[in-house]
Every structure is written in C-alpha cells, then in structure tokens.
Design a protein around this motif. Structure first.
Motif, short mmCIF file in Angstrom:
data_model
loop_
_atom_site.label_atom_id
_atom_site.label_comp_id
_atom_site.label_asym_id
_atom_site.label_seq_id
_atom_site.Cartn_x
_atom_site.Cartn_y
_atom_site.Cartn_z
N SER A 155 -6.68 0.47 10.53
CA SER A 155 -5.81 1.35 9.74
C SER A 155 -4.71 0.53 9.09
CB SER A 155 -5.21 2.47 10.60
OG SER A 155 -4.36 1.93 11.59
N VAL A 156 -4.23 1.01 7.95
CA VAL A 156 -3.16 0.35 7.22
C VAL A 156 -2.04 1.36 7.01
CG1 VAL A 156 -2.49 -0.82 5.08
CG2 VAL A 156 -4.78 -1.20 6.04
N PRO A 157 -0.85 1.13 7.56
CA PRO A 157 0.25 2.08 7.36
C PRO A 157 0.82 1.97 5.95
CG PRO A 157 1.01 0.19 8.62
CD PRO A 157 -0.47 0.00 8.44
N ALA A 158 1.43 3.03 5.49
CA ALA A 158 2.11 2.99 4.20
C ALA A 158 3.19 1.93 4.22
CB ALA A 158 2.72 4.36 3.89
N CYS B 40 0.85 -1.19 0.00
CA CYS B 40 0.00 0.00 0.00
C CYS B 40 0.89 1.24 0.00
CB CYS B 40 -0.93 0.00 1.21
SG CYS B 40 -2.32 1.12 1.07
N ALA B 41 0.77 2.07 -1.03
CA ALA B 41 1.68 3.20 -1.19
C ALA B 41 1.41 4.33 -0.22
CB ALA B 41 1.59 3.73 -2.62
N GLU B 42 0.20 4.42 0.31
CA GLU B 42 -0.18 5.48 1.23
C GLU B 42 -0.93 4.88 2.42
OE1 GLU B 42 -2.55 8.27 -0.86
OE2 GLU B 42 -1.03 8.66 -2.42
N PRO B 43 -0.91 5.56 3.56
CA PRO B 43 -1.68 5.05 4.69
C PRO B 43 -3.17 5.08 4.41
CG PRO B 43 -0.82 7.24 5.17
CD PRO B 43 -0.19 6.82 3.89
N VAL B 44 -3.89 4.12 4.99
CA VAL B 44 -5.34 4.00 4.82
C VAL B 44 -5.97 3.96 6.20
CG1 VAL B 44 -7.21 2.49 4.10
CG2 VAL B 44 -5.26 2.85 2.59
N GLY B 45 -7.02 4.74 6.39
CA GLY B 45 -7.73 4.71 7.66
C GLY B 45 -8.39 6.05 7.94
#
Length: 271
Positions: free
Chosen positions: A258-261, A205-210
C-alpha cells in the motif's frame, strides 16, 4: 553573397549519430552534398489480435462478442514509438489459422506483436500454436512474470530470419502496459534512439493506493502534474476508460502492499 563556411564549415560535425532525420536534417544533408547516408530504418511492426469473440469496431455486437480494441491500441503504440505499423484483422481461436497468418505476415515484418491467447485458458491459441517450435521455425517461450497487469507473457523469434515476436496478454490495459514495459524499448533500441525507455520521475502520490499484491510490481494509471500524481480508475486490466484519461503509470514495487497519500512513488511519464 554568403561567406563560404558560414553555415557548416569544413570539418564541422553536421549531424551526430542517432539523429532522427526530419525535414530540416534532410535539407542539411542535401545542402552539404551528401547523396546517401547510412540510417536505421523505422522497423515494420505487424500487430494482430486473437480471439473468436472479436469483431471490428462499427459492427453490431452479438451475444458473447466484443469489439477488437487491442489491434488499434497496439498499432497506435507502435507508431508512437516511431515504427511503421501494419494492423491485421483479428484471428480466430484456431492454431492452424494463426500459424498461417504469421507465415503470411512475417515477410513484411521486422517485429510481430500479438495480443491474447498466452494464459492458461482453453482457447489460448498463441501459446498452443507457438510452443514447441524448432529449427528454422524459430522458438517462442512463455512465462508468468511478477507484474500486474501483464502477468502472462511470451517472447521469441520466428522463421529463418529470427523475427522477434512479442506475445502480450489479451486484456487491453495489460496489453498496453506490456507494450510500454517491453516492446517500446525494444523498438526504440532497434532504431538506435536514446533513451529507449519512457522518462521516470519521482512524484508525490495525491491519494492512497492499495492494496497492491505482494510479490508483483504493479502499474497503475495516473495523471501527473507539478510533481504530483493522482490515480485514475481502479486496477482492473479491462478499464480502458481510465487508461484513456491517464498520462502516466504509477509504479508500486513488488514488496509494497500500500502507498499512503503524500508518499513518493516512481512515475513513468507517457506523454
């Protein structure tokens, strides 16, 4: 001069079961003298939207009106899955009108896909019209699923022929994701095509998600390339612009908030 059997010899497997018949395959069947073969036809899918606020594209919008995008979106989804799509104009928020429309359309349908009218609002006409069917009328059940978007869903069978009906949410991204998760695999299975689901890969994942809602599986739009996926747009189920730029769905599991980059995620490839 051609040697006998130099193309397809006696006893050779000409076409395996499950092969999609295109021009070359049809030519081969004719060349080996097969006048008929047993096939699974492309399912006929009737697609309709519900909502008194809907008007066709190209029509000027009055206050409180929006263009009907779902029926075009879902009809295109059905064709992309390999089905024959029949798009019906938007049906107003009236249970009797909806039931009459379904009765008219069911004679040409192998499956029916509706959008809208399945939540808990005052004008949820699909739920109102199809809850409580019995006997030859069929049976449709409505559920609230642990996913976002696409929480309200309905599924059942209509009429003596038990034609499958998929009742999808009304927000366009919810309708699209629901089609990809539930309807597309069903249509592909009806045609005997393998695999019925879209391919799933692991990607960085190129960017954080959340934040992602705990207890719900979230499907986010993304762009995939070379083992990396970049989120596109927000999580709103009305953001069709972001959907149009996406070629993948990022899957955030139910217990992940949440998903970190740089973290790996499952990605459903749409293209």
């Amino acid at each position: 001069v051609r040697a006998r059997g130099s193309d397809v010899a006696a006893g050779d497997l000409a076409l395996a079961a499950g092969t999609v018949l295109g021009p070359a395959q049809l030519g081969l069947l004719a060349a080996i003298g097969r006048g008929t073969v047993t096939v699974r036809p492309r399912p006929r899918v009737v697609v309709l939207s519900t909502g008194s606020e809907l008007v066709p594209p190209g029509t000027e919008l009055a206050p409180g009106r929006i263009h009907d995008s779902n029926s075009y979106l879902l009809a295109a989804c059905a064709r992309d899955a390999g089905a024959l799509a029949y798009r019906v104009g938007a049906v107003e928020d009236d249970a009797a009108t909806l039931r009459a429309t379904l009765e008219d359309q069911i004679v040409r349908a192998d499956a029916i896909v509706t959008s809208g009218g399945v939540s808990v609002g005052a004008y949820d006409v699909v739920k109102a019209a199809l809850t409580g069917l019995t006997g030859d009328e069929g049976r449709v059940e409505f559920r609230r699923l642990a996913m976002q978007p696409g929480k309200p869903q309905g599924f059942g069978r209509l009429g003596p022929g038990r034609i499958p009906l998929f009742a999808l949410p009304g927000n366009p991204v919810s309708a699209y994701v629901s089609f990809e998760v539930f309807v597309r695999p069903a249509l592909r299975a009806m045609m005997g095509l393998e695999p019925p689901e879209r391919p799933v890969v692991r990607a960085e994942c190129a960017e954080p998600v959340g934040p992602s809602p705990k207890g719900r599986r979230q499907y986010l739009r993304g762009r995939y390339a070379d083992g990396r996926v970049t989120p596109v747009g927000g999580a709103g189920s009305h953001l069709v612009g972001a959907l149009a730029r996406a070629d993948a769905l990022i899957v955030v599991p139910e217990e992940t908030t949440s998903v970190p980059a740089g973290a790996e995620v499952d990605v459903i490839l749409l293209d």
